[in-house]
Each structure stands twice: as C-alpha cells, then as structure tokens.
Design a protein around this motif. Structure first.
Motif, PDB file in Angstrom:
ATOM      1  N   VAL A  15       0.857  -1.192   0.000  1.00 14.08           N
ATOM      2  CA  VAL A  15       0.000   0.000   0.000  1.00 14.08           C
ATOM      3  C   VAL A  15       0.887   1.234   0.000  1.00 14.08           C
ATOM      4  O   VAL A  15       1.805   1.350   0.820  1.00 14.08           O
ATOM      5  N   VAL A  66     -12.516   6.774  -3.074  1.00 11.81           N
ATOM      6  CA  VAL A  66     -12.109   5.391  -2.849  1.00 11.81           C
ATOM      7  C   VAL A  66     -12.667   4.532  -3.978  1.00 11.81           C
ATOM      8  O   VAL A  66     -13.825   4.705  -4.395  1.00 11.81           O
ATOM      9  N   GLY A  67     -11.854   3.626  -4.495  1.00  7.79           N
ATOM     10  CA  GLY A  67     -12.257   2.744  -5.580  1.00  7.79           C
ATOM     11  C   GLY A  67     -11.780   3.199  -6.949  1.00  7.79           C
ATOM     12  O   GLY A  67     -11.727   2.400  -7.881  1.00  7.79           O
ATOM     13  N   GLU A  87      -9.111   4.365  -9.845  1.00  8.58           N
ATOM     14  CA  GLU A  87      -7.754   3.978 -10.210  1.00  8.58           C
ATOM     15  C   GLU A  87      -6.937   5.239 -10.470  1.00  8.58           C
ATOM     16  O   GLU A  87      -7.440   6.210 -11.037  1.00  8.58           O
ATOM     17  N   GLU A 103      -5.210   1.199  -7.067  1.00  8.81           N
ATOM     18  CA  GLU A 103      -6.580   1.517  -6.687  1.00  8.81           C
ATOM     19  C   GLU A 103      -6.575   2.316  -5.390  1.00  8.81           C
ATOM     20  O   GLU A 103      -5.912   1.949  -4.412  1.00  8.81           O
ATOM     21  N   VAL A 104      -7.316   3.410  -5.372  1.00 12.31           N
ATOM     22  CA  VAL A 104      -7.427   4.239  -4.168  1.00 12.31           C
ATOM     23  C   VAL A 104      -8.217   3.458  -3.117  1.00 12.31           C
ATOM     24  O   VAL A 104      -9.350   3.051  -3.364  1.00 12.31           O
ATOM     25  N   ILE A 105      -7.590   3.232  -1.958  1.00 11.46           N
ATOM     26  CA  ILE A 105      -8.262   2.490  -0.888  1.00 11.46           C
ATOM     27  C   ILE A 105      -8.573   3.367   0.320  1.00 11.46           C
ATOM     28  O   ILE A 105      -9.320   2.965   1.203  1.00 11.46           O
ATOM     29  N   ASP A 106      -8.009   4.584   0.350  1.00  7.62           N
ATOM     30  CA  ASP A 106      -8.291   5.516   1.438  1.00  7.62           C
ATOM     31  C   ASP A 106      -7.981   6.924   0.954  1.00  7.62           C
ATOM     32  O   ASP A 106      -7.076   7.136   0.154  1.00  7.62           O
ATOM     33  N   LYS A 135      -4.220   6.806  -0.190  1.00 10.81           N
ATOM     34  CA  LYS A 135      -3.525   5.523  -0.076  1.00 10.81           C
ATOM     35  C   LYS A 135      -4.011   4.657  -1.221  1.00 10.81           C
ATOM     36  O   LYS A 135      -5.203   4.615  -1.511  1.00 10.81           O
ATOM     37  N   VAL A 136      -3.057   4.013  -1.880  1.00 11.24           N
ATOM     38  CA  VAL A 136      -3.394   3.166  -3.019  1.00 11.24           C
ATOM     39  C   VAL A 136      -2.823   1.768  -2.840  1.00 11.24           C
ATOM     40  O   VAL A 136      -1.736   1.594  -2.277  1.00 11.24           O
ATOM     41  N   LYS A 137      -3.586   0.781  -3.312  1.00  9.50           N
ATOM     42  CA  LYS A 137      -3.072  -0.583  -3.389  1.00  9.50           C
ATOM     43  C   LYS A 137      -2.293  -0.641  -4.690  1.00  9.50           C
ATOM     44  O   LYS A 137      -2.870  -0.519  -5.782  1.00  9.50           O
ATOM     45  N   SER A 154      -0.529  -1.462  -8.024  1.00  8.15           N
ATOM     46  CA  SER A 154      -0.747  -2.460  -9.064  1.00  8.15           C
ATOM     47  C   SER A 154       0.575  -2.968  -9.628  1.00  8.15           C
ATOM     48  O   SER A 154       0.628  -4.050 -10.199  1.00  8.15           O
TER      49      SER A 154
END
Length: 170
Positions: free
Chosen positions: A65, A89-90, A92, A118-121, A145-147, A149
């Motif tokens: 992350v 959130v959600g 890209e 992907e934006v997670i926060d 915060k992004v997961k 890729s």
C-alpha cells in the motif's frame, strides 16, 4: 538567539546544528550566542523512508500500500493551501497522471500519482483543513492511499537525497 531548549527540539526532529562560519571565527566571537548556526534538516524535510517524483509528490510503501502526498518543498512553494481536490475510494490512479488538484493563495496545481493503483483511502480531513498539508506534509497532510498495481514503479522514483538535489540550488 537560539536557546539550548530550541537546539534540543531541533535535535529531536533529526536536525544537526553546524557553525555557519568556520570554527576559527569562534575565537573572534565575543560570546557563544554570537556564533551563528545553520540547521541541516534534509532528513526531516525529505524522509528517507519514501520515494519522490520530480513533480514533487512522495510515496511511502508498506505491505503493498502506497501512501501519497506532496513534499514540504512543494507545499512551501505553493504557499497557504486553501483547497484540496482528491479522488474517491475505488478509483484507479496511474503513475505520472493527475489524480487531484491543490489550490493555494498563490496558484492552483495538479497532483500527480508517483505510482499506479486503486485508491483504498482518502484523507477526508483535508477537505475541512487543507492547511494541514502546509503544516505536516509528510504526516497528517497525506492525501491518498493506493493498493499498488505494480510495485516496480517505485524503482523509477528518487530517494530523498536525489530529490533534495533537484531543488537545493534553486
């Protein structure tokens, strides 16, 4: 005059105080208070646990992350930040592409993603207190915060010393 307590506070932040003049000048000073000091705080300004983009964004990666924000140097250059526009959130974000905007009393500027994912926060607190970016760019002033890729994208970014060199001679 810098008091001893203030020197201790700088040291706690990771700064080093060094004489602004050659040590020989110490003998010419009438009192220790006349010795001018300069503070080396590059580590505090640009923490080494992050990677930096030439466009003045940073990313701190932990367990896949990435926390993303703008650097203190960029926040200082913008001046008083009055508005921050961030993705939801959600969504890209893609490396080197704009994911939001910042407005200050001086200018408006796009914010670019240093990595893809992907934006997670999202730091919703910036909507109410955008000046947090000026006050604490590397802490409470984080933006998203992004997961990740593709974690290898961080290999294309600069470490703190390389980033500092991009602006230290401005």
């Amino acid at each position: 005059v810098m008091r001893v307590g203030a020197l201790a506070a700088f040291a706690r932040r990771g700064c080093a105080a060094v004489p602004a003049r050659a040590p020989a000048a110490w003998a010419k000073a009438r009192a220790p208070a006349q010795i001018r000091m300069r503070f080396l705080c590059d580590e505090v300004e640009n923490p080494s646990d992050r990677k930096y983009a030439a466009s003045h964004e940073w990313v701190k990666v932990e367990s896949g992350v990435g926390t993303i924000g703008i650097t203190k140097h960029a926040a200082d250059a913008l001046g008083d930040i009055v508005f921050v526009d961030l993705p939801e959130v959600g969504e890209e974000v893609y490396s080197t592409e704009s994911f939001g905007a910042i407005e200050s009393v001086k200018a408006a500027s796009d914010v670019f993603a240093p990595v893809s994912g992907e934006v997670i926060d999202v730091n919703l607190g910036l909507a109410e207190m955008p000046e947090t970016v000026n006050k604490d760019a590397f802490g409470a002033g984080w933006m998203i915060k992004v997961k990740l890729s593709d974690s290898s994208e961080t290999d294309k970014l600069m470490d703190s010393s390389a980033y500092t060199k991009t602006y230290e001679d401005e």
